[in-house]
Design a protein around this motif. Structure first.
Motif, PDB file in Angstrom:
ATOM      1  N   ALA A 275      43.485  37.344  34.467  1.00 43.11           N
ATOM      2  CA  ALA A 275      44.190  38.360  33.755  1.00 43.11           C
ATOM      3  C   ALA A 275      44.406  37.903  32.241  1.00 43.11           C
ATOM      4  O   ALA A 275      44.591  36.655  32.069  1.00 43.11           O
ATOM      5  CB  ALA A 275      45.198  38.937  34.245  1.00 43.11           C
ATOM      6  N   LEU A 276      44.716  38.894  31.542  1.00 43.40           N
ATOM      7  CA  LEU A 276      45.300  38.615  30.130  1.00 43.40           C
ATOM      8  C   LEU A 276      46.621  38.922  30.119  1.00 43.40           C
ATOM      9  O   LEU A 276      47.155  40.239  30.182  1.00 43.40           O
ATOM     10  CB  LEU A 276      44.368  39.418  29.015  1.00 43.40           C
ATOM     11  CG  LEU A 276      44.629  38.991  27.524  1.00 43.40           C
ATOM     12  CD1 LEU A 276      44.303  37.585  27.162  1.00 43.40           C
ATOM     13  CD2 LEU A 276      44.060  40.204  26.523  1.00 43.40           C
ATOM     14  N   HIS A 277      47.275  37.929  29.418  1.00 41.54           N
ATOM     15  CA  HIS A 277      48.849  38.234  29.273  1.00 41.54           C
ATOM     16  C   HIS A 277      49.120  38.645  27.848  1.00 41.54           C
ATOM     17  O   HIS A 277      48.266  38.007  27.045  1.00 41.54           O
ATOM     18  CB  HIS A 277      49.792  37.306  30.011  1.00 41.54           C
ATOM     19  CG  HIS A 277      50.027  37.276  31.517  1.00 41.54           C
ATOM     20  ND1 HIS A 277      50.527  36.514  32.273  1.00 41.54           N
ATOM     21  CD2 HIS A 277      49.290  37.906  32.205  1.00 41.54           C
ATOM     22  CE1 HIS A 277      50.362  36.707  33.338  1.00 41.54           C
ATOM     23  NE2 HIS A 277      49.441  37.567  33.552  1.00 41.54           N
ATOM     24  N   ASP A 278      50.191  39.087  27.368  1.00 42.14           N
ATOM     25  CA  ASP A 278      50.732  39.254  26.270  1.00 42.14           C
ATOM     26  C   ASP A 278      51.196  38.003  25.729  1.00 42.14           C
ATOM     27  O   ASP A 278      51.308  36.834  26.406  1.00 42.14           O
ATOM     28  CB  ASP A 278      51.589  40.515  25.951  1.00 42.14           C
ATOM     29  CG  ASP A 278      52.904  40.469  26.624  1.00 42.14           C
ATOM     30  OD1 ASP A 278      53.440  39.166  27.045  1.00 42.14           O
ATOM     31  OD2 ASP A 278      53.388  41.518  26.758  1.00 42.14           O
ATOM     32  N   LYS A 282      53.564  38.239  29.660  1.00 44.86           N
ATOM     33  CA  LYS A 282      53.808  39.578  30.477  1.00 44.86           C
ATOM     34  C   LYS A 282      52.483  40.013  30.818  1.00 44.86           C
ATOM     35  O   LYS A 282      51.431  40.298  29.932  1.00 44.86           O
ATOM     36  CB  LYS A 282      54.931  40.356  29.920  1.00 44.86           C
ATOM     37  CG  LYS A 282      56.247  39.973  29.929  1.00 44.86           C
ATOM     38  CD  LYS A 282      57.072  40.821  29.161  1.00 44.86           C
ATOM     39  CE  LYS A 282      58.369  40.305  28.806  1.00 44.86           C
ATOM     40  NZ  LYS A 282      59.287  41.352  28.271  1.00 44.86           N
ATOM     41  N   GLY A 283      52.137  40.515  32.169  1.00 41.74           N
ATOM     42  CA  GLY A 283      50.880  40.989  32.511  1.00 41.74           C
ATOM     43  C   GLY A 283      50.807  40.925  33.969  1.00 41.74           C
ATOM     44  O   GLY A 283      51.904  40.349  34.711  1.00 41.74           O
ATOM     45  N   VAL A 288      44.466  32.951  37.368  1.00 41.13           N
ATOM     46  CA  VAL A 288      44.267  32.248  36.206  1.00 41.13           C
ATOM     47  C   VAL A 288      44.613  33.240  34.897  1.00 41.13           C
ATOM     48  O   VAL A 288      44.158  34.467  34.987  1.00 41.13           O
ATOM     49  CB  VAL A 288      42.661  31.922  36.126  1.00 41.13           C
ATOM     50  CG1 VAL A 288      42.313  31.383  34.395  1.00 41.13           C
ATOM     51  CG2 VAL A 288      42.475  30.890  36.862  1.00 41.13           C
ATOM     52  N   THR A 289      45.458  32.867  34.040  1.00 39.97           N
ATOM     53  CA  THR A 289      45.828  33.747  32.912  1.00 39.97           C
ATOM     54  C   THR A 289      45.250  33.183  31.744  1.00 39.97           C
ATOM     55  O   THR A 289      45.591  32.057  31.428  1.00 39.97           O
ATOM     56  CB  THR A 289      47.260  34.272  33.082  1.00 39.97           C
ATOM     57  OG1 THR A 289      47.990  33.139  33.082  1.00 39.97           O
ATOM     58  CG2 THR A 289      47.548  35.017  34.487  1.00 39.97           C
ATOM     59  N   ALA A 290      45.297  33.946  30.490  1.00 41.84           N
ATOM     60  CA  ALA A 290      45.053  33.742  29.299  1.00 41.84           C
ATOM     61  C   ALA A 290      46.131  34.514  28.589  1.00 41.84           C
ATOM     62  O   ALA A 290      46.403  35.631  28.723  1.00 41.84           O
ATOM     63  CB  ALA A 290      43.598  34.101  28.749  1.00 41.84           C
ATOM     64  N   ARG A 291      46.879  33.616  27.472  1.00 39.89           N
ATOM     65  CA  ARG A 291      47.746  34.186  26.655  1.00 39.89           C
ATOM     66  C   ARG A 291      47.648  34.102  25.368  1.00 39.89           C
ATOM     67  O   ARG A 291      47.504  32.663  24.802  1.00 39.89           O
ATOM     68  CB  ARG A 291      49.195  33.734  27.070  1.00 39.89           C
ATOM     69  CG  ARG A 291      50.387  34.292  26.193  1.00 39.89           C
ATOM     70  CD  ARG A 291      51.760  34.079  27.184  1.00 39.89           C
ATOM     71  NE  ARG A 291      52.028  32.813  27.401  1.00 39.89           N
ATOM     72  CZ  ARG A 291      52.848  31.962  26.702  1.00 39.89           C
ATOM     73  NH1 ARG A 291      53.005  32.045  25.428  1.00 39.89           N
ATOM     74  NH2 ARG A 291      52.893  30.731  27.195  1.00 39.89           N
TER      75      ARG A 291
END
Length: 517
Positions: A275-278, A282-283, A288-291
C-alpha cells in the motif's frame, strides 16, 4: 520427453479436451490405431505458412479448410482443431473442444515445460503492470546476477539484458512457451510477465501456474463488444490469475480487494499486501508500504512488516510509482528474496521505461512536456494528480494531447475527457491506434463529451502535427508556464491502422525534435 501424437492425445484427454482422433475413415479414441503415433513432432506452429516435415499444426480462431490446401506436400504430421479437416488432408487430426486451451497445453509440452525451470511471476491490474514488471525484473536481476527474463507490453527480454519490442501485453501461448524455452536455455532463473485480462479471456496462459501472482488494482477498462462486455467480466478474467498461482501479492487498496482475498482463501494460497501511505505514514495496513518523503526529488521510504528498509529515489516520477515500487518489493519477497539486506532493492532506482513519465524541457520557452502511456480514467487522473502535486502552485497552463483506441474500450473516450476537462486548459484530440474506425470520428466523439465551457479543444488527426501544434502554441505564450501532456502512445514507433502497424516517429521523438534535444 518429446511430444508425439500419442502423448498429445493423452494430455488433451487428461484435461477433458479431446473429442476423438480422425484420419481419413478412421475415427478413434485410441492413438495406437494411427500410424506413426509415437513419432516425435519436429515442430509446432499455428501458421500454415510455417509447416515443414514433422509439424503439428494448431488450427485456432477463424481457421478455414482452404488454408490446408497442399499442406500434405509440406510434410504435415498432424493437426489439432475443433473441426474435422480429413477432407483436405491425410494427416491425423486431434479434434478438441477448445483449440486455444489445447494449443497452450500442447505448446508447453512441445517445448519441454520450460515454466518448470523458472520462477514465473505474473502481474495483472488496470494500471501499473508495465512499471511494476520492470521494477521487479531489475530487483530480481540484482539478486540473481542478471538472470531475470521479462514479458511486457513494451519489450520482451529473454537473457536479462537484451530488450526487443513486443506486440502483445501477454504473448500468444505458443509464442510465450517458445520464449520461456529460450529464457530457460539462456540460464534465466526468473520470468516476470504482464498478464492481461485478454490472456485469460482467450486462454493465452491456460495451464500455466504462477509461482507468484500480483493483483495490483482494478478499475473499469477494456469494456467493449470485442473485449469485455461488462466490468464484471473484466474483473472475473483478471481474478483467474489467483486460482492459477501458488502465492498472491495484492494491492491493499484495490477495488474488490475483499473478493480477491476470498479467491486466495479458496485457492489456499498465502497473500502479501502492499500500500501507499501518506507523508504522516497513514494508510491501509499492509505488509509492504511506501511513504513519500520528498516529492520534489521522488524520494520515498519503504517499510516491510514494520521494519524500515530505508529511503529510495526513483528515476520515474509520481506517487503511483512509489506504489509500484512497493509492489515490486512485495513480489520479490513472495518469490523468496530476503529483505534483510536492503541494498539489492535499490536496483529499482535507476529504472526508466521509455514512454512512461518521460519529461522534456523546451529551451526556447517555459514549457514542460510529459510523454506517458496513460490511456484511461485511472491513469489520466493519476497523471494529473501528480502534475498538480508537483506544479499546481505555479498555475500551469495544461494542454492534453490525446486520442483513444478504435473498435474497443469505448468508455475510455468519455472517461479521459471526464478525468481531464476540469483540470486542464486545452484538449488536442488526435490519432491513436484504431482498427477500422477513422481517426477523425474518434476525435470528434471525444470532443463531443466536453461539458466544461471553459476548456478549449482542437481536433488534429495527424499525431505529429498535433504535438507540433501544442509546442507552437506554448511558445506563442512564453510568458506562462506551459505543461504539455502527450498520452496514449508512449515511445511506440507505429500507429495501428486497419490492423496494420503504420510507421510513426514516436511522441518522445517528436518532442525531442521540436525542442532541439
Amino acid at each position: 520427453m518429446a511430444l508425439t501424437l500419442a502423448s498429445a492425445a493423452a494430455l488433451l484427454r487428461e484435461h477433458h479436451l479431446l473429442r476423438e482422433i480422425i484420419q481419413n475413415d478412421v475415427w478413434t479414441d485410441d492413438a495406437a490405431r494411427i500410424d506413426a503415433a509415437d513419432d516425435p513432432f519436429a515442430a509446432i506452429t499455428y501458421d500454415t505458412r510455417k509447416v515443414t516435415t514433422g509439424t503439428l499444426l494448431c488450427c485456432k480462431g477463424r481457421f478455414k479448410a482452404e488454408y490446408l490446401e497442399g499442406i500434405d506436400d509440406k510434410g504435415l504430421q498432424a493437426y489439432m482443431a475443433e473441426t474435422d479437416y480429413s477432407s483436405v488432408t491425410d494427416a491425423p487430426g486431434l479434434i478438441v473442444t477448445d483449440s486455444r486451451k489445447a494449443m497452450s497445453l500442447l505448446s508447453a509440452a512441445f517445448y519441454g515445460r520450460p515454466q518448470d525451470e523458472l520462477t514465473v511471476i505474473g502481474i495483472t491490474g488496470t494500471k501499473g503492470k508495465t512499471t511494476t514488471t520492470y521494477f521487479t525484473q531489475a530487483l530480481l536481476n540484482a539478486v540473481s546476477g542478471g538472470k531475470a527474463a521479462l514479458f511486457s507490453s513494451v519489450d520482451n527480454c529473454l537473457d536479462g539484458h537484451t530488450y526487443v519490442e513486443s506486440d502483445l501485453t501477454t504473448p500468444e501461448s505458443m509464442d510465450a512457451f517458445l520464449m520461456m524455452r529460450e529464457a530457460a536455455d539462456n540460464g534465466m532463473k526468473y520470468l516476470v510477465m504482464e498478464v492481461s485480462s485478454q490472456a485469460y479471456k482467450v486462454d493465452r496462459v491456460y495451464g500455466l501456474t504462477f509461482d507468484v501472482a500480483a493483483f495490483l488494482n482494478i478499475s473499469p477498462d477494456h469494456i467493449s463488444p470485442i473485449e469485455h462486455p461488462t466490468f464484471e467480466d473484466y474483473l472475473y478474467c483478471k481474478r483467474q490469475i489467483v486460482a492459477n498461482a501458488k502465492a498472491l501479492v495484492l494491492g491493499a487498496d484495490s477495488m474488490r480487494a475483499d473478493l480477491i482475498r476470498q479467491d486466495a482463501a479458496l485457492a489456499g494460497i498465502p497473500v502479501t499486501t502492499f500500500a501507499l501511505h501518506d507523508a504522516d505514514d497513514k494508510g491501509t495496513d499492509a505488509n509492504v508500504t511506501a511513504r513519500p518523503m520528498d516529492v520534489t526529488h521522488s524520494t520515498f521510504r519503504i517499510t516491510a512488516d514494520g521494519a524500515d528498509l530505508g529511503d529510495f529515489h526513483l528515476s520515474i516520477d509520481g506517487d503511483f510509482n512509489y506504489l509500484n515500487a512497493a509492489a515490486a518489493i512485495a513480489i520479490a519477497h513472495a518469490a523468496g528474496v530476503s529483505l534483510e539486506d536492503a541494498e539489492p532493492l535499490h536496483a529499482i532506482e535507476p529504472v526508466r521505461i521509455a514512454g512512461r513519465m518521460e519529461q522534456f524541457r523546451d529551451p526556447q520557452s517555459n514549457t514542460l512536456a510529459i510523454v506517458d502511456y496513460a490511456h484511461n480514467f485511472a491513469s489520466v487522473t493519476a497523471l494529473l494528480d501528480f502534475v498538480y502535486e508537483r506544479w499546481g502552485a505555479e498555475n500551469p497552463h495544461i494542454t492534453l494531447v490525446t486520442g483513444s483506441a478504435g473498435n474497443k474500450a469505448y468508455d475510455r473516450r468519455k472517461e479521459i475527457v471526464e478525468a481531464a476537462q476540469d483540470r486542464i486548459a486545452n484538449f488536442i484530440f488526435t490519432a491513436e491506434d484504431t482498427d477500422t474506425e477513422p481517426f477523425i470520428d474518434i476525435c470528434m466523439e471525444m470532443q463531443g463529451y466536453i461539458t466544461n465551457k471553459d476548456v478549449a479543444s482542437t481536433v488534429i488527426s495527424d499525431r505529429p502535427t498535433a504535438i507540433m501544434n501544442a509546442v507552437y502554441d506554448a511558445r506563442a505564450h512564453a510568458d506562462r508556464f506551459n505543461i504539455l501532456l502527450i498520452i496514449g502512445k508512449g515511445d511506440e514507433r507505429w500507429i495501428k491502422e486497419h490492423n496494420k502497424h503504420v510507421p510513426f516517429e514516436g511522441d518522445d521523438r517528436v518532442v525531442e525534435r521540436m525542442f532541439g534535444l
